[in-house]
Design an enzyme around this catalytic site. Structure first.
Site, PDB file in Angstrom:
ATOM      1  N   ASP A  68       0.850  -1.181   0.000  1.00 14.59           N
ATOM      2  CA  ASP A  68       0.000   0.000   0.000  1.00 14.59           C
ATOM      3  C   ASP A  68       0.889   1.236   0.000  1.00 14.59           C
ATOM      4  O   ASP A  68       2.017   1.201   0.497  1.00 14.59           O
ATOM      5  CB  ASP A  68      -0.917   0.033   1.219  1.00 14.59           C
ATOM      6  N   GLN A  69       0.358   2.305  -0.572  1.00 14.55           N
ATOM      7  CA  GLN A  69       1.108   3.561  -0.614  1.00 14.55           C
ATOM      8  C   GLN A  69       0.216   4.703  -0.148  1.00 14.55           C
ATOM      9  O   GLN A  69      -0.941   4.806  -0.563  1.00 14.55           O
ATOM     10  CB  GLN A  69       1.593   3.852  -2.034  1.00 14.55           C
TER      11      GLN A  69
END
Length: 198
Positions: A68-69
């Site tokens: 995830d970012q």
């Protein structure tokens, strides 16, 4: 062992394909909203693990990669814009400022979890309204955290970037992924490979 990428992101899939390993992609159903008081880094860290665990629950025995970012400007989490107007507002806010992109990755087989987070510091150029509009019309980066599609024209938004992994900003830090896969006995350079599923 089947390798699964817990993501529906075309960008992460293209990155993982660079390692020349057979894998599947599965979309995790995870609520990506931050918890009260959760920092952008902690949000990325938690979601990477939740995505991996969610997909692993449906595929026991697999080796699952979750990632995830979260972009952060002045300590506030910035997600995917979704619309042209929201992307314009994000880039207007980023103009001339430093934005940090926290990219977390988790690899698990259900017995062990290996996790890391790579921070990419991006200093945005002072951007005019015309430059922002040209970029948005050209790239349409509405599914990208912080509207910054740096693997394409988005690189022209930047005055500088600093990161330990050039692939982290695109969405999947491959240096960390390779290290974690080796720890599970899967070396992208060829010492072993998972069994592809039918």
């Amino acid at each position: 062992m089947t390798l699964i990428l817990a993501s529906s992101s075309v960008y992460r899939r293209e990155l993982l394909q660079r390692l020349r390993l057979p894998f599947q992609s599965r979309s995790p159903d995870v609520d990506e909203r931050p918890l009260p008081g959760e920092s952008p880094r902690d949000l990325a860290w938690r979601l990477a693990r939740e995505k991996a665990d969610r997909v692993l629950a449906d595929h026991p025995g697999a080796l699952v990669i979750g990632s995830d970012q979260v972009a952060a400007c002045e300590g506030q989490a910035i997600g995917k814009p979704g619309t042209h107007e929201a992307a314009r507002a994000q880039l207007q806010r980023f103009s001339g400022r430093e934005v940090r992109f926290h990219t977390a990755v988790c690899v698990t087989d259900g017995q062990s979890h290996l996790q890391d987070e790579i921070t990419t510091e991006c200093e945005f150029l002072p951007l005019s309204a015309a430059q922002i509009e040209h970029y948005l019309r050209t790239e349409q980066p509405y599914d990208t955290a912080g509207s910054a599609k740096a693997e394409a024209l988005g690189i022209a938004l930047m005055a500088r970037m600093r990161s330990d992994d050039p692939t982290a900003l695109i969405g999947l830090p491959l240096i960390a992924v390779c290290r974690m896969l080796r720890a599970f006995g899967l070396d992208p350079l060829g010492s072993s490979e998972p069994t592809p599923s039918a």
